[in-house]
Design a protein around this motif. Sequence first.
Motif, PDB file in Angstrom:
ATOM      1  N   ILE A 153       0.872  -1.167   0.000  1.00  0.00           N
ATOM      2  CA  ILE A 153       0.000   0.000   0.000  1.00  0.00           C
ATOM      3  C   ILE A 153       0.909   1.217   0.000  1.00  0.00           C
ATOM      4  O   ILE A 153       1.689   1.423   0.932  1.00  0.00           O
ATOM      5  CB  ILE A 153      -0.943   0.035   1.209  1.00  0.00           C
ATOM      6  N   GLU A 182       1.190   5.454  -0.433  1.00  0.00           N
ATOM      7  CA  GLU A 182       0.466   6.719  -0.359  1.00  0.00           C
ATOM      8  C   GLU A 182       1.187   7.751  -1.213  1.00  0.00           C
ATOM      9  O   GLU A 182       2.394   7.942  -1.082  1.00  0.00           O
ATOM     10  CB  GLU A 182       0.397   7.226   1.075  1.00  0.00           C
ATOM     11  N   ARG A 222      -4.197   6.514  -1.580  1.00  0.00           N
ATOM     12  CA  ARG A 222      -3.592   5.204  -1.358  1.00  0.00           C
ATOM     13  C   ARG A 222      -3.822   4.305  -2.568  1.00  0.00           C
ATOM     14  O   ARG A 222      -4.910   4.284  -3.137  1.00  0.00           O
ATOM     15  CB  ARG A 222      -4.186   4.533  -0.123  1.00  0.00           C
ATOM     16  N   LEU A 279      -3.019   0.221  -4.062  1.00  0.00           N
ATOM     17  CA  LEU A 279      -2.604  -1.148  -3.801  1.00  0.00           C
ATOM     18  C   LEU A 279      -1.789  -1.626  -4.989  1.00  0.00           C
ATOM     19  O   LEU A 279      -2.240  -1.566  -6.138  1.00  0.00           O
ATOM     20  CB  LEU A 279      -3.825  -2.058  -3.600  1.00  0.00           C
ATOM     21  N   ARG A 339      -6.876   1.743  -6.706  1.00  0.00           N
ATOM     22  CA  ARG A 339      -6.859   2.802  -5.715  1.00  0.00           C
ATOM     23  C   ARG A 339      -7.741   2.370  -4.550  1.00  0.00           C
ATOM     24  O   ARG A 339      -8.822   1.800  -4.755  1.00  0.00           O
ATOM     25  CB  ARG A 339      -7.377   4.099  -6.321  1.00  0.00           C
ATOM     26  N   ILE A 340      -7.290   2.617  -3.344  1.00  0.00           N
ATOM     27  CA  ILE A 340      -8.058   2.275  -2.158  1.00  0.00           C
ATOM     28  C   ILE A 340      -8.874   3.501  -1.770  1.00  0.00           C
ATOM     29  O   ILE A 340      -8.320   4.529  -1.389  1.00  0.00           O
ATOM     30  CB  ILE A 340      -7.132   1.839  -1.000  1.00  0.00           C
ATOM     31  N   HIS A 396      -9.821   6.787   1.962  1.00  0.00           N
ATOM     32  CA  HIS A 396      -8.685   7.407   2.662  1.00  0.00           C
ATOM     33  C   HIS A 396      -8.394   8.743   2.040  1.00  0.00           C
ATOM     34  O   HIS A 396      -8.172   8.855   0.848  1.00  0.00           O
ATOM     35  CB  HIS A 396      -7.450   6.513   2.575  1.00  0.00           C
TER      36      HIS A 396
END
Length: 91
Positions: free
Chosen positions: A64, A66, A71, A73, A86-87, A90
């Motif tokens: 992960i 940033e 964030r 993956l 993309r996570i 966040h």
Amino acid sequence: MESPSIQLVASSLLSISVIFGVLLVATFLLRRLRGTAWGRRAVGQSPIHIAAVRGLGGHNTLVIAEVEGHRFLLGVSRGGISAIGRIDGHE
């Protein structure tokens, strides 16, 4: 009187000893500089931060990362790095 072959061996051994000594001194200096400003990487100034790493076995890893508040993956393997996605959630 020394034979030419003995002189050649002595000269070669002296040359190897000098090279080995230079390598030892360079290694010592690099280890000493590692804790100084010259040896430090600018980690705090980098816009990329690795938030988590999880090994999956073999040479496969999930990461992960940033970047500018977002964030991502990533999948890392011997074959390269793949952006999985993309996570969300966040900021």
